[in-house]
Design a protein around this motif. Sequence first.
Motif, PDB file in Angstrom:
ATOM      1  N   LYS A   1       0.876  -1.355   0.055  1.00 29.18           N
ATOM      2  CA  LYS A   1       0.022  -0.145  -0.066  1.00 29.18           C
ATOM      3  C   LYS A   1       0.789   1.312  -0.017  1.00 29.18           C
ATOM      4  CE  LYS A   1      -2.214  -1.085   4.069  1.00 29.18           C
ATOM      5  NZ  LYS A   1      -3.298  -0.704   5.058  1.00 29.18           N
ATOM      6  N   THR A   2       0.388   2.442  -0.513  1.00 28.86           N
ATOM      7  CA  THR A   2       1.057   3.661   0.052  1.00 28.86           C
ATOM      8  C   THR A   2       0.731   4.242   1.382  1.00 28.86           C
ATOM      9  OG1 THR A   2      -1.192   4.674  -1.034  1.00 28.86           O
ATOM     10  CG2 THR A   2       0.681   4.382  -2.525  1.00 28.86           C
ATOM     11  N   HIS A   3       1.468   5.266   1.939  1.00 31.29           N
ATOM     12  CA  HIS A   3       1.238   5.653   3.044  1.00 31.29           C
ATOM     13  C   HIS A   3       1.678   7.109   2.970  1.00 31.29           C
ATOM     14  CE1 HIS A   3       2.364   5.807   7.502  1.00 31.29           C
ATOM     15  NE2 HIS A   3       1.522   4.560   7.595  1.00 31.29           N
TER      16      HIS A   3
ATOM     17  N   TYR B   1       5.241   7.162   2.443  1.00 33.75           N
ATOM     18  CA  TYR B   1       5.068   7.028   1.182  1.00 33.75           C
ATOM     19  C   TYR B   1       4.612   5.958   0.780  1.00 33.75           C
ATOM     20  CZ  TYR B   1       7.916  11.376   1.630  1.00 33.75           C
ATOM     21  OH  TYR B   1       8.352  12.593   2.022  1.00 33.75           O
ATOM     22  N   TYR B   2       5.496   4.736   1.580  1.00 37.96           N
ATOM     23  CA  TYR B   2       4.901   3.310   0.886  1.00 37.96           C
ATOM     24  C   TYR B   2       5.005   2.509   2.276  1.00 37.96           C
ATOM     25  CZ  TYR B   2       6.673  -1.449   0.203  1.00 37.96           C
ATOM     26  OH  TYR B   2       6.707  -2.756   0.112  1.00 37.96           O
TER      27      TYR B   2
ATOM     28  N   GLU C   1      -3.416   2.252  -3.875  1.00 35.76           N
ATOM     29  CA  GLU C   1      -2.793   3.596  -4.242  1.00 35.76           C
ATOM     30  C   GLU C   1      -3.410   4.820  -3.649  1.00 35.76           C
ATOM     31  OE1 GLU C   1      -2.288   3.962  -8.371  1.00 35.76           O
ATOM     32  OE2 GLU C   1      -4.441   3.834  -8.791  1.00 35.76           O
TER      33      GLU C   1
ATOM     34  N   GLY D   1      -7.209   4.984   0.332  1.00 34.20           N
ATOM     35  CA  GLY D   1      -6.759   4.913  -1.105  1.00 34.20           C
ATOM     36  C   GLY D   1      -7.891   4.106  -1.711  1.00 34.20           C
TER      37      GLY D   1
ATOM     38  N   ALA E   1       8.640  -1.477  -3.666  1.00 33.83           N
ATOM     39  CA  ALA E   1       8.430  -0.037  -3.899  1.00 33.83           C
ATOM     40  C   ALA E   1       8.940   0.203  -5.322  1.00 33.83           C
ATOM     41  CB  ALA E   1       9.150   0.449  -2.780  1.00 33.83           C
TER      42      ALA E   1
ATOM     43  N   TYR F   1       8.033   3.723  -7.090  1.00 32.70           N
ATOM     44  CA  TYR F   1       8.851   4.562  -6.250  1.00 32.70           C
ATOM     45  C   TYR F   1      10.320   4.288  -6.583  1.00 32.70           C
ATOM     46  CZ  TYR F   1       4.966   5.845  -3.192  1.00 32.70           C
ATOM     47  OH  TYR F   1       3.847   6.462  -2.870  1.00 32.70           O
TER      48      TYR F   1
END
Length: 257
Positions: A153-155, A159-160, A214, A221, A243, A248
Motif C-alpha cells: 500500500k501507499t502511506h 510514502y510506501y 494507491e 486509498g 516499492a 517509487y
Amino acid sequence: MAESGQQLVALRDCADYDDGTLDTAIREATAAVGGLAVNGATVLIKPNMLLASAPERAATTHPALVRALIRLAREAGAARVLVGDSPGWQPSGLVAPKTGIASVVAAEGAELADFGESESVSVDLEGGSLIRRFELARPVVEADYIINAPKLKTHGLMYYTGAVKNLFGCVPGVRKSAFHLRFPGRTEFAAMLADLYLAVKPAMNVMDAVVGMEGPGPNNGRPRRIGLILASQSAFALDWLAAGIIGYNPMDVPYLR
C-alpha cells in the motif's frame, strides 16, 4: 543461493485470490527463498489488520492469503498456528471479523492471538540506532517462527508501506500512538521502524500484492490490481523490490533509505 550480503526475493504471478492460484504462488515463492522451517514450532502469522474494513477495499491483508499461509505452515509441520495483529485504533474483536480473517482462522483450526496491552513483554534491543527497548505483544515474543504477511500500500508518512511497516502492529494498543508523538518526523520514525524490525525478526515475509492500495493510504486509498505475491527472508529486500515495482525510487522511502 544468494551471494554474501545479498537477500533473495521471489516473485510469482497471482491474478486473483482463488485458492488454487494463491496456494501455488505462495508455496513456490516461499520455497524459492528457503521454505518454512517450522516443524514442531509455534508459528505466528502477522497480517495487516489496520481497521475494520472489507477485504475488497485493500486496506488489510486478504483473508485468502492468511488461509494459504495457515495451510502451508500446517503442511510444514507446525505444531500450533496463531494469527494476530494490533489494529491502529479499533479493537481486534471488531477488526478480525470484518476483514474476514476471523472466519478463516476458525475454519482452518488456527488461533487468534491476543495482542492486548495487558499481555505486552519488554524486549531489550542491543544495536538499535534509536530504541533500546520495545514493549511487544506477548505472542510475538513467544512464537518460535514469525511469518510477516503485509499488504502492499501507499502511506501518508512513509510514502510506501509493506513488510517493515507492518511490524508496527507488533506494538500493542495505544503504545503505537506514543511512538507517533515521540517521533513525528519521517527520519526518526523510519529509524524506529528499522529498530523494531531487529526486535521482531520475522523469519519469512510474504506480501499480498495481488491487489494493492494507491492514493491516500494506508486506509483511504483506492484498490489497484498488481497481480503478484512476493516472498523473502528479508523484509527490507522485499520492500525495496516492491516499492520499485509500483514506481517509487526506494531511496525516497525513509525507512529503506
